[in-house]
Design an enzyme around this catalytic site. Sequence first.
Site, PDB file in Angstrom:
ATOM      1  N   GLU A  69      40.599  64.529  44.324  1.00  0.00           N
ATOM      2  CA  GLU A  69      41.803  63.954  45.014  1.00  0.00           C
ATOM      3  C   GLU A  69      43.203  64.592  44.509  1.00  0.00           C
ATOM      4  O   GLU A  69      43.745  65.114  45.472  1.00  0.00           O
ATOM      5  CB  GLU A  69      41.927  62.334  44.731  1.00  0.00           C
ATOM      6  CG  GLU A  69      40.964  61.583  45.369  1.00  0.00           C
ATOM      7  CD  GLU A  69      41.074  61.475  46.747  1.00  0.00           C
ATOM      8  OE1 GLU A  69      42.215  61.842  47.390  1.00  0.00           O
ATOM      9  OE2 GLU A  69      40.399  60.784  47.598  1.00  0.00           O
TER      10      GLU A  69
ATOM     11  N   LYS B 210      46.835  55.614  39.494  1.00  0.00           N
ATOM     12  CA  LYS B 210      47.097  54.022  39.582  1.00  0.00           C
ATOM     13  C   LYS B 210      45.708  53.225  39.608  1.00  0.00           C
ATOM     14  O   LYS B 210      45.004  53.612  40.319  1.00  0.00           O
ATOM     15  CB  LYS B 210      48.097  53.725  40.885  1.00  0.00           C
ATOM     16  CG  LYS B 210      48.293  52.323  41.145  1.00  0.00           C
ATOM     17  CD  LYS B 210      49.163  52.478  42.257  1.00  0.00           C
ATOM     18  CE  LYS B 210      49.364  50.834  42.764  1.00  0.00           C
ATOM     19  NZ  LYS B 210      49.887  50.740  44.017  1.00  0.00           N
TER      20      LYS B 210
ATOM     21  N   ARG C 132      50.365  41.299  45.639  1.00  0.00           N
ATOM     22  CA  ARG C 132      50.379  40.736  47.108  1.00  0.00           C
ATOM     23  C   ARG C 132      51.325  39.390  47.087  1.00  0.00           C
ATOM     24  O   ARG C 132      51.838  39.220  48.236  1.00  0.00           O
ATOM     25  CB  ARG C 132      48.848  39.985  47.150  1.00  0.00           C
ATOM     26  CG  ARG C 132      47.834  41.161  47.068  1.00  0.00           C
ATOM     27  CD  ARG C 132      47.157  41.446  48.416  1.00  0.00           C
ATOM     28  NE  ARG C 132      46.773  43.028  48.191  1.00  0.00           N
ATOM     29  CZ  ARG C 132      45.385  43.187  47.408  1.00  0.00           C
ATOM     30  NH1 ARG C 132      44.760  42.047  47.201  1.00  0.00           N
ATOM     31  NH2 ARG C 132      45.021  44.340  47.505  1.00  0.00           N
TER      32      ARG C 132
ATOM     33  N   LYS D 217      43.951  56.608  43.231  1.00  0.00           N
ATOM     34  CA  LYS D 217      44.444  55.389  43.472  1.00  0.00           C
ATOM     35  C   LYS D 217      43.069  54.533  43.516  1.00  0.00           C
ATOM     36  O   LYS D 217      42.312  54.872  44.489  1.00  0.00           O
ATOM     37  CB  LYS D 217      45.295  54.905  44.429  1.00  0.00           C
ATOM     38  CG  LYS D 217      45.617  53.420  44.559  1.00  0.00           C
ATOM     39  CD  LYS D 217      46.564  53.361  45.442  1.00  0.00           C
ATOM     40  CE  LYS D 217      46.802  51.714  45.822  1.00  0.00           C
ATOM     41  NZ  LYS D 217      47.960  51.299  46.861  1.00  0.00           N
TER      42      LYS D 217
ATOM     43  N   LYS E 172      39.740  46.902  49.722  1.00  0.00           N
ATOM     44  CA  LYS E 172      40.240  48.154  50.233  1.00  0.00           C
ATOM     45  C   LYS E 172      39.212  49.328  49.683  1.00  0.00           C
ATOM     46  O   LYS E 172      39.652  50.530  49.524  1.00  0.00           O
ATOM     47  CB  LYS E 172      41.710  48.513  49.670  1.00  0.00           C
ATOM     48  CG  LYS E 172      42.544  47.331  50.184  1.00  0.00           C
ATOM     49  CD  LYS E 172      44.053  47.775  49.809  1.00  0.00           C
ATOM     50  CE  LYS E 172      45.004  46.780  50.412  1.00  0.00           C
ATOM     51  NZ  LYS E 172      46.490  47.028  50.273  1.00  0.00           N
TER      52      LYS E 172
ATOM     53  N   SER F  29      51.316  45.704  39.005  1.00  0.00           N
ATOM     54  CA  SER F  29      51.700  44.044  38.864  1.00  0.00           C
ATOM     55  C   SER F  29      50.782  43.498  37.766  1.00  0.00           C
ATOM     56  O   SER F  29      51.308  42.394  37.073  1.00  0.00           O
ATOM     57  CB  SER F  29      51.546  43.726  40.182  1.00  0.00           C
ATOM     58  OG  SER F  29      50.502  43.610  40.871  1.00  0.00           O
TER      59      SER F  29
ATOM     60  N   TYR G 289      57.606  47.559  36.453  1.00  0.00           N
ATOM     61  CA  TYR G 289      58.463  46.629  36.496  1.00  0.00           C
ATOM     62  C   TYR G 289      59.385  46.264  35.432  1.00  0.00           C
ATOM     63  O   TYR G 289      60.288  45.606  35.348  1.00  0.00           O
ATOM     64  CB  TYR G 289      57.905  45.304  37.055  1.00  0.00           C
ATOM     65  CG  TYR G 289      56.887  45.488  38.307  1.00  0.00           C
ATOM     66  CD1 TYR G 289      57.390  45.345  39.722  1.00  0.00           C
ATOM     67  CD2 TYR G 289      55.502  45.829  38.300  1.00  0.00           C
ATOM     68  CE1 TYR G 289      56.833  45.672  40.809  1.00  0.00           C
ATOM     69  CE2 TYR G 289      54.829  46.271  39.451  1.00  0.00           C
ATOM     70  CZ  TYR G 289      55.467  46.054  40.564  1.00  0.00           C
ATOM     71  OH  TYR G 289      54.699  46.348  41.694  1.00  0.00           O
TER      72      TYR G 289
HETATM   73  C1  PBG Z   1      49.908  49.190  48.730  1.00  0.00           C
HETATM   74  C2  PBG Z   1      50.299  49.137  47.342  1.00  0.00           C
HETATM   75  C3  PBG Z   1      49.824  48.298  46.345  1.00  0.00           C
HETATM   76  C4  PBG Z   1      50.593  48.468  45.068  1.00  0.00           C
HETATM   77  C5  PBG Z   1      51.435  49.626  45.741  1.00  0.00           C
HETATM   78  N1  PBG Z   1      51.432  49.768  47.047  1.00  0.00           N
HETATM   79  C6  PBG Z   1      48.931  47.528  46.557  1.00  0.00           C
HETATM   80  C7  PBG Z   1      47.260  47.791  47.134  1.00  0.00           C
HETATM   81  O1  PBG Z   1      47.003  49.119  47.245  1.00  0.00           O
HETATM   82  O2  PBG Z   1      46.441  46.881  47.591  1.00  0.00           O
HETATM   83  C8  PBG Z   1      50.426  47.866  44.167  1.00  0.00           C
HETATM   84  C9  PBG Z   1      51.473  47.749  43.356  1.00  0.00           C
HETATM   85  C10 PBG Z   1      51.214  46.779  42.129  1.00  0.00           C
HETATM   86  O3  PBG Z   1      50.439  46.005  42.230  1.00  0.00           O
HETATM   87  O4  PBG Z   1      52.263  46.546  41.320  1.00  0.00           O
HETATM   88  N2  PBG Z   1      49.885  50.309  49.394  1.00  0.00           N
END
Ligand code: PBG
Length: 338
Positions: free
Chosen positions: A247, A262, A212, A202, A231, A288, A327
Amino acid sequence: MTKARLAAYPALRMRRLRQSDWIRRLVRETVLTPADLIWSMVVHEGEGQVPVGSMPGVARLSVKDAAAAAREAKALGIPAIAVFPHIDGAKKDASGRLAADPDGLVCRAVKAMKDAAPEVGIMCDVALDPFTDHGHDGLLQDGRIVNDATVEALVAQGLVQAQAGCDILAPSDMMDGRVGALRTALEAEGLQDVMIMSYAAKYASAFYGPYREAIGSGKLGTGSVENPGDKKTYQMDSANHAEALREVALDIAEGADMVMVKPGMPYLDIVRQVVDAFSLPTFAFQVSGEYAMIMAAARNGWLDEERSILESLGAFKRAGAAGVITYFAPRAARLLGA
Ligand code: PBG
């Protein structure tokens, strides 16, 4: 092609296999079906549906509507739903205490969905960010996300989700050692059939922006040393690929049943590398921001919405993914004729 070349290679006409729909279908190398989709769904405490502005077509669902959506998933042939909570700001704190509340929103949603449609798999996000007031996935101490204390909190969270009936735990926090800790705890609690799909590779990505808003985690931190605004100390650097394989190897060794890459579309090279290197189901998350890009362009008349949705999802299959968290799941399933 020049005449000379045609003469030299009389058989070399690639277009022969593209001349009509029936032959294109016959030689197609990969197919997308509703069975490839995991429906990414946001739930909230309130009644009814609250549209997410940056994600046209996506709304936060009440627990009741989530149960109805689970029945819809079944009817559409969508095997599983990934549930994400929108938590009221007033209920958040620095430690994300409510993440491990057995009567919390996620657990209630899981129960309602499993009651409504037991045949549909339910996957839960294991991470603290929907529950922390600073928006980080872990516990913050002196400006650092502390690893091992976070893993303890994640295990508590994962166990209540599993006890509520969640089928797949999906740790998305990128702490070290959390897959092993979750697997050990599941075994100890007699929950050995609960699956783990780790967000193994990720990346620290700009493409999570609309999420968010969707879960109401606000602007991350303050950007100060005490509270970092990104992050990057736990999610991966987007420039890296060899690290992704390390990983994944670690998460497999720790007991992951499936892994995920991801975001999705900007990281299809990573999906392909993981698929080629390891023999386990590998998923991709069309996040998203990827959803928002397609919808925004389509709403401006710059892209054909339906074709873009199906092409983007089909690309994950071509890259070797076992499936896609998206989605678009219900929309795509309908477009696929479910
Ligand atoms: C956080 C988490 C995120 C998403 C799923 N779980 C955001 C992040 O890591 O900042 C993102 C999902 C998306 O953008 O559709 N644990």
